[in-house]
Scaffold this active site. Structure first.
Site, PDB file in Angstrom:
ATOM      1  N   HIS A 275     -15.059 -45.948 -29.297  1.00  0.00           N
ATOM      2  CA  HIS A 275     -15.444 -47.034 -29.846  1.00  0.00           C
ATOM      3  C   HIS A 275     -17.057 -47.057 -29.343  1.00  0.00           C
ATOM      4  O   HIS A 275     -17.672 -46.790 -28.369  1.00  0.00           O
ATOM      5  CB  HIS A 275     -14.958 -47.942 -30.552  1.00  0.00           C
ATOM      6  CG  HIS A 275     -13.550 -47.977 -30.901  1.00  0.00           C
ATOM      7  ND1 HIS A 275     -12.481 -49.404 -30.486  1.00  0.00           N
ATOM      8  CD2 HIS A 275     -12.782 -47.631 -31.954  1.00  0.00           C
ATOM      9  CE1 HIS A 275     -11.805 -48.978 -30.499  1.00  0.00           C
ATOM     10  NE2 HIS A 275     -11.743 -48.554 -32.201  1.00  0.00           N
ATOM     11  N   ARG A 295      -9.083 -65.302 -18.240  1.00  0.00           N
ATOM     12  CA  ARG A 295      -8.262 -66.331 -17.340  1.00  0.00           C
ATOM     13  C   ARG A 295      -9.633 -66.997 -17.216  1.00  0.00           C
ATOM     14  O   ARG A 295      -8.504 -68.706 -16.513  1.00  0.00           O
ATOM     15  CB  ARG A 295      -8.083 -65.519 -16.442  1.00  0.00           C
ATOM     16  CG  ARG A 295      -7.156 -65.789 -15.452  1.00  0.00           C
ATOM     17  CD  ARG A 295      -6.201 -65.123 -14.407  1.00  0.00           C
ATOM     18  NE  ARG A 295      -6.196 -63.734 -15.027  1.00  0.00           N
ATOM     19  CZ  ARG A 295      -6.240 -62.628 -14.356  1.00  0.00           C
ATOM     20  NH1 ARG A 295      -7.224 -62.636 -13.399  1.00  0.00           N
ATOM     21  NH2 ARG A 295      -6.051 -61.365 -15.109  1.00  0.00           N
ATOM     22  N   ALA A 297     -11.368 -69.274 -17.904  1.00  0.00           N
ATOM     23  CA  ALA A 297     -11.381 -69.787 -18.919  1.00  0.00           C
ATOM     24  C   ALA A 297      -9.892 -71.025 -19.964  1.00  0.00           C
ATOM     25  O   ALA A 297      -9.803 -71.685 -20.724  1.00  0.00           O
ATOM     26  CB  ALA A 297     -12.676 -69.770 -20.584  1.00  0.00           C
ATOM     27  N   VAL A 301      -3.545 -64.362 -19.602  1.00  0.00           N
ATOM     28  CA  VAL A 301      -4.029 -63.121 -19.358  1.00  0.00           C
ATOM     29  C   VAL A 301      -3.552 -62.427 -18.020  1.00  0.00           C
ATOM     30  O   VAL A 301      -3.228 -62.840 -17.023  1.00  0.00           O
ATOM     31  CB  VAL A 301      -5.925 -63.292 -18.227  1.00  0.00           C
ATOM     32  CG1 VAL A 301      -6.062 -61.519 -18.375  1.00  0.00           C
ATOM     33  CG2 VAL A 301      -6.719 -63.888 -19.939  1.00  0.00           C
ATOM     34  N   PRO A 302      -2.862 -61.295 -18.134  1.00  0.00           N
ATOM     35  CA  PRO A 302      -1.948 -60.627 -17.424  1.00  0.00           C
ATOM     36  C   PRO A 302      -2.178 -59.870 -16.680  1.00  0.00           C
ATOM     37  O   PRO A 302      -3.873 -60.112 -16.477  1.00  0.00           O
ATOM     38  CB  PRO A 302      -0.999 -59.651 -18.915  1.00  0.00           C
ATOM     39  CG  PRO A 302      -2.139 -59.695 -20.059  1.00  0.00           C
ATOM     40  CD  PRO A 302      -2.735 -60.553 -19.977  1.00  0.00           C
TER      41      PRO A 302
END
Ligand code: ACO
Ligand code: LMR
Length: 616
Positions: A275, A295, A297, A301-302
């Site tokens: 992109h 994360r 915040a 998240v993984p």
């Protein structure tokens, strides 16, 4: 009924599609059919199209969709449409969007084009926000409101849509950048949870018309969305807007977030992903930095992209356990009609054809005349007669026959302006009619008395010879039994004293080149009988051609039945029709060149014998 602010699309959404992109339009309508809603596209905009509508399938039925020259025109005719699917090229997409932003009834514009200059994209986004409108894209497939509305090609094939449960609402709100990952994520969500409510691919440009946060805030307000998935990527700062919203407590629903491109750090230096926006200009823009901030915040998240499925499953199951997500009753999916061409190629369907063609084929790279490609016809020096051989008789004629046909065409091409056909063509041209009409009036005079006696001559001379009639017997037979003039005998101006040169040429050629002139010889014996009665009862040009064509086809190995069939079909007269068209066209062009006025026949050339009946 007005839609709540947070909903861009529902099952009643109507759209205007900009560009006659038949595939994408059909895919949207296929989706509508699949989910059991009415057709979503009500108008197409195609400024260069002269057509007023195009046909598409809705299920197995065909529907007509009107085509307009401008979005304004389409919107005026369809105020019910509040979405514009802008499939214009990158050169035009901005202007199309600008026009649509000024149309009060249009609320959402999806833009597929890639490569719109950033300055224009930012201008578009700012104007949309000012007007309270939504832009999805540019550089995106768009998105799907599951079970309600699909933008263009979003979600891929219908099979994929059903597999990814995009045909009915689930409980996740999805937002990605790219369309490819949109499909991937919807599939993961379908397999590990119950699918999405709505999914938007915001597009790959650095400045999309609407961003992650815009859509997440909509999802936050939408009671059908129970949790959200955001797939960001390396480059840009859009994800930090989400971080801020999380910190401010604006997003309270569980948000699973991941930024792809963590691999970039292993390359060293600046890496440009697919992109336009996917490039980390600063440390803050790296995928790692953004994942960390998300994360911190409060987003889920993984550890890696590979852990996303498990995380989705966990969030979904927790919400289910809490009773926030219920069971979904899977709707029945109608069978998806397959396109006939595709199904036929796959050997699944068959149907009888309505037409048969055995002479030419235009389906390949180049059309063929009876199997011979046109380029070969040209390069190998085929004559017009050879082309006639291929297309009329499906034969490659030997040179003597081909030259004969060539001679026939030349000889019958014209016989001056006074003959009935040329006269008719001239009168018609002088009445102001066009070339084709004038030509056709000329052709319509060709018949048993003028030019069209070739078939008749072939038929009767052939029949007489086959029945063993001697010439005198034949003349008597025609007079007493058939009670009509012998086709091919007689001429208005040619006679034994004023012989027809054309007939001489044909006879001489045949005598020198034909393997046999059996029927010509017979006809010449008949001519002796008729000219003995009257000097203009000669074997005329039609008669000569007729008998010589029989001799020619016999020598070429055609059977008697085949020759009779050709005569019956009008194939012999066809030589006069073709040849004389050359002359008629010449006369018509002559009239046009001379700009001749309307013709009126002089009174003194007409015998008027009009009497009032008694008692009238
Ligand atoms: N067979 C036998 N007798 C004939 C034929 C014929 N084909 N044509 C004319 N006659 C006879 C007539 O019966 C008439 O006999 P009569 O005096 O005993 O009464 C006499 O000849 C004169 O007849 P008309 O019709 O006046 O002859 P005309 O010269 O006007 O006809 C025409 C010319 C129309 C071509 C005529 O001969 C005819 O109909 N021929 C057959 C059709 C034909 O071959 N047309 C093609 C002409 S070539 C071309 O157009 C390219
Ligand atoms: C022709 O070829 O048109 C002619 O033979 C007919 C005619 O009347 O001259």
């Amino acid at each position: 009924m007005a839609r709540p602010e947070y909903l861009l699309f529902d099952r009643d959404t109507k759209a205007i599609f900009w560009n006659l992109n038949r595939n994408a339009i059909q895919r949207m309508l296929d989706y509508d059919y699949l989910v059991g809603r009415s057709p979503s596209i009500v108008a197409i905009v195609a400024p260069t199209q002269s057509r007023k509508f195009d046909k598409f399938f809705y299920g197995t039925e065909e529907i007509m969709i009107p085509i307009y020259r401008s979005t304004t025109e389409a919107a005026e005719a369809h105020p019910e449409a509040d979405v514009l699917v802008n499939f214009a090229s990158f050169r035009t997409a901005y202007d199309v969007a600008r026009e649509a932003l000024n149309i009060p009834t249009i609320r959402t514009i999806a833009i597929t084009a890639e490569g719109i200059p950033e300055r224009l994209a930012r201008d578009m986004a700012a104007r949309a926000k000012q007007e309270g409108k939504w832009i999805i894209g540019p550089a995106t497939v768009g998105g799907i409101a599951a079970g309600a509305f699909r933008i263009g090609n979003a979600g891929g094939t219908l099979e994929n849509i059903v597999k990814s449960k995009l045909h009915r609402p689930g409980s996740c709100g999805l937002v990605t950048r790219s369309g490819g990952l949109f499909n991937e994520l919807s599939n993961i969500i379908a397999r590990n949870a119950d699918g999405i409510v709505e999914g938007i691919a915001i597009g790959g440009d650095r400045f999309p018309g609407s961003d992650f946060l815009d859509h997440l805030l909509r999802f936050q307000k939408n009671p059908a969305v129970k949790y959200m998935v955001m797939l960001g990527e390396v480059g840009g700062e859009l994800e930090y807007m989400v971080v801020e919203a999380l910190e401010k407590g604006l997003i309270t629903k569980p948000l699973i977030a991941w930024c792809i491109g963590t691999i970039a750090k292993h390359f060293g230096g600046e890496v440009q992903f697919g992109h336009a926006g996917a490039k980390a200009g600063a440390d803050r823009e790296t995928a790692d930095a953004k994942n960390r901030a998300l994360r911190e915040a409060g987003a889920l998240v993984p550890e890696s992209f590979n852990d996303i499925p498990d995380l989705i499953r966990k969030v979904y199951e927790d919400l289910k356990a809490k009773g926030e997500i219920g069971e979904i009753e899977e709707p029945e999916v109608p069978p998806i009609p397959e396109d006939y061409d595709k199904a036929r190629r796959a050997g699944k369907v068959r149907r009888p054809t309505h037409f048969i063609c055995t002479i030419s084929d235009d389906r390949g790279e180049e059309a063929t005349y009876c199997g011979v490609p046109i380029s070969e016809v040209v390069e190998k020096g085929y004559s017009i007669a050879d082309v006639i051989g291929l297309l009329w008789f499906k034969r490659k004629f030997p040179k003597w026959a081909s030259d004969f046909i060539d001679m026939v065409i030349k000889i019958v091409a014209d016989h001056g302006p006074a003959v009935s056909g040329a006269h008719n063509a001239k009168v018609t041209a002088r009445a102001g009619k066009d070339l084709i009409s004038s030509l056709v009036t000329g052709l319509l005079t060709i018949g048993p008395r003028f030019g069209g006696a070739i078939d008749g001559a072939a038929k009767y001379f052939k029949m007489a010879k086959e029945k063993g009639m001697d010439p005198f017997e034949f003349v008597e037979y025609m007079k007493k039994v058939e009670k009509k003039p012998i086709p091919g005998i007689g001429h208005r101006i040619k006679s034994t004293k004023n012989p027809d040169k054309r007939v001489e040429l044909l006879k001489n050629y045949a005598k020198e080149n034909f393997p046999s002139t059996e029927l010509l010889d017979y006809a010449l014996e008949v001519e002796k009988v008729t000219t003995a009665k009257k000097e203009n009862l000669i074997l005329n040009v039609d008669g000569t051609i007729g008998v010589l064509l029989v001799d020619m086809f016999r020598s070429l190995g055609f059977s008697e039945a085949e020759i009779d069939e050709l005569i019956e079909a009008g194939a012999f007269n066809a030589f006069f029709v073709l040849g004389r068209s050359i002359g008629f066209i010449g006369h018509i062009l002559d009239e046009k060149r001379l700009a001749m006025p309307l013709y009126r026949h002089p009174w003194d050339d007409i015998l008027y014998d009009v009497k009032r009946p008694e008692g009238v």
